[in-house]
Write a protein that holds these residues in place. Sequence first.
Motif, short mmCIF file in Angstrom:
data_model
loop_
_atom_site.label_atom_id
_atom_site.label_comp_id
_atom_site.label_asym_id
_atom_site.label_seq_id
_atom_site.Cartn_x
_atom_site.Cartn_y
_atom_site.Cartn_z
N ALA A 80 0.84 -1.20 0.00
CA ALA A 80 0.00 0.00 0.00
C ALA A 80 0.87 1.25 0.00
O ALA A 80 0.58 2.22 -0.72
CB ALA A 80 -0.93 -0.01 1.21
N TYR A 81 1.94 1.24 0.79
CA TYR A 81 2.86 2.37 0.82
C TYR A 81 3.54 2.54 -0.53
O TYR A 81 3.72 3.68 -1.01
CB TYR A 81 3.91 2.17 1.91
CG TYR A 81 4.92 3.29 1.99
CD1 TYR A 81 4.55 4.54 2.49
CD2 TYR A 81 6.23 3.11 1.53
CE1 TYR A 81 5.46 5.58 2.55
CE2 TYR A 81 7.15 4.15 1.59
CZ TYR A 81 6.77 5.37 2.10
OH TYR A 81 7.68 6.41 2.15
N ASP A 82 3.90 1.43 -1.17
CA ASP A 82 4.52 1.49 -2.51
C ASP A 82 3.59 2.16 -3.51
O ASP A 82 4.02 3.00 -4.30
CB ASP A 82 4.87 0.07 -2.96
CG ASP A 82 5.31 0.04 -4.41
OD1 ASP A 82 6.42 0.53 -4.71
OD2 ASP A 82 4.54 -0.49 -5.26
N ARG A 83 2.31 1.80 -3.49
CA ARG A 83 1.34 2.41 -4.40
C ARG A 83 1.13 3.88 -4.08
O ARG A 83 0.95 4.71 -4.98
CB ARG A 83 0.00 1.67 -4.33
CG ARG A 83 0.01 0.25 -4.88
CD ARG A 83 0.35 0.21 -6.36
NE ARG A 83 1.79 0.27 -6.60
CZ ARG A 83 2.36 0.69 -7.72
NH1 ARG A 83 1.60 1.16 -8.69
NH2 ARG A 83 3.67 0.69 -7.86
N TYR A 84 1.17 4.22 -2.80
CA TYR A 84 1.02 5.62 -2.38
C TYR A 84 2.17 6.47 -2.94
O TYR A 84 1.93 7.54 -3.51
CB TYR A 84 1.00 5.70 -0.86
CG TYR A 84 1.32 7.07 -0.30
CD1 TYR A 84 0.41 8.12 -0.40
CD2 TYR A 84 2.55 7.31 0.30
CE1 TYR A 84 0.71 9.38 0.09
CE2 TYR A 84 2.87 8.57 0.80
CZ TYR A 84 1.94 9.60 0.69
OH TYR A 84 2.26 10.85 1.17
N VAL A 85 3.39 5.99 -2.81
CA VAL A 85 4.55 6.74 -3.32
C VAL A 85 4.50 6.82 -4.84
O VAL A 85 4.77 7.88 -5.42
CB VAL A 85 5.87 6.07 -2.86
CG1 VAL A 85 7.07 6.80 -3.48
CG2 VAL A 85 5.98 6.07 -1.35
#
Length: 312
Positions: A119-124
Motif C-alpha cells: 500500500a505504501y509502494d502504491r502511495y509513493v
Amino acid sequence: MESENQTHVAEFLLLGFSENPELQLLLLGMFLTMYLVTVLGNLLIILAVNSDSHLHTPMYFFLSNLSFSDICFSTTTVPKILVNIQTQSKSISYTGCLTQICFFLVFACLENCLLAAMAYDRYVAICHPLRYRVIMNPRFCGLLILLSLFISIMNALLHSLMVLRLSFCTDLEISQFFCELPQVLKLACSDTLFNNILLYFMTSILGAGTFLGIIFSYLKIVSSLLKRPPTGGMYKAFSTCGSHLSVVSLFYGTGSGVYLSSTATVSSRKSAVASVMNTMVTPMLNPFIYSLRNKDMMGALQKLISKISSFY
C-alpha cells in the motif's frame, strides 16, 4: 469433565470437522486440490516475476514475497490437516502444536506487513511519482522485507514462549482443525490473563495499526487521483490498486472472522469455515486476483508457461 493440572502434555486433539467418512473423503479431495492450486499459483507468480526483467520493480518484488508468504502460510496448516484426515486421526503432539502456532503467527503477521508495504509502494508511486525511484530504491525495499520478517518472528516467538509457561488440563480438545493460539489458551489451567492481554495488544498494534495505515494510504491515493484529469494512466492505477484492495479485503475480512469466532462463543463448524477461508481460500485466490487484472503479469505468465512447455 474434571480438570487436573498437567504440565507435560503429550498431545492435543483437533476437532475441526465432521467424522462422517463420506464427508471426510470429500474434504480430503477439496483441501488437497486447494493446497496444490495455492502452491502452483503462487509459485508461478514468483517464477514469472523473477524471469521477466520488466517486472523487476518494487511492486512485483513485494508481490513475489507475498506469494512466498502465502505458500508458507498454507503449508503451516494444510499438510497436517490432510494427514489427519487420511489417517483418521485428530491428534497433534504438544511440540507440533507449539511449532504450528509459531509458524502460523510468523506468516500471518508477515502477510499483514507485506500488504501494508505494498500500500505504501502504491502511495509513493501515485502521489510522488517523480521521487518514486529515489524513495523505493532496492535497498529500502529490502529493508522493508527484513523489518517485516523481524517483526513477524519476534511477535511469534513472544507468544510461543508465553504459551510454554502454561500448564494444561485433561480436556485437550481444540475446536479447530489446527492449533490456533486463542483456542489453545482456553485449554490452560494456569492463569492466561497476561497471555490474553498480550494477544489483544499485539493484534491491535500489528493488525489494526497496519490496516489503518493501508486505509490512510488509499485515502491519499484516491484524493490524488481525483484531482487529475482522466487518462489511461489513471485507469491503470485504479486497476492496480483495485487488485491490492481486493486482496486486503479478503485477508482482513477472513482474518477478522477467524479472530471473532475464536474469542466469541460460536459453533465449531462456523469457526472451522472461517479458518478455511483464511488459511486456504485467501492464499489460493491471491495469484488469480493479481494476474487476471494485470496485463504485465499475464504476459509474463504466458512467456513462463511457453518456456516450461518447450522443455517437454
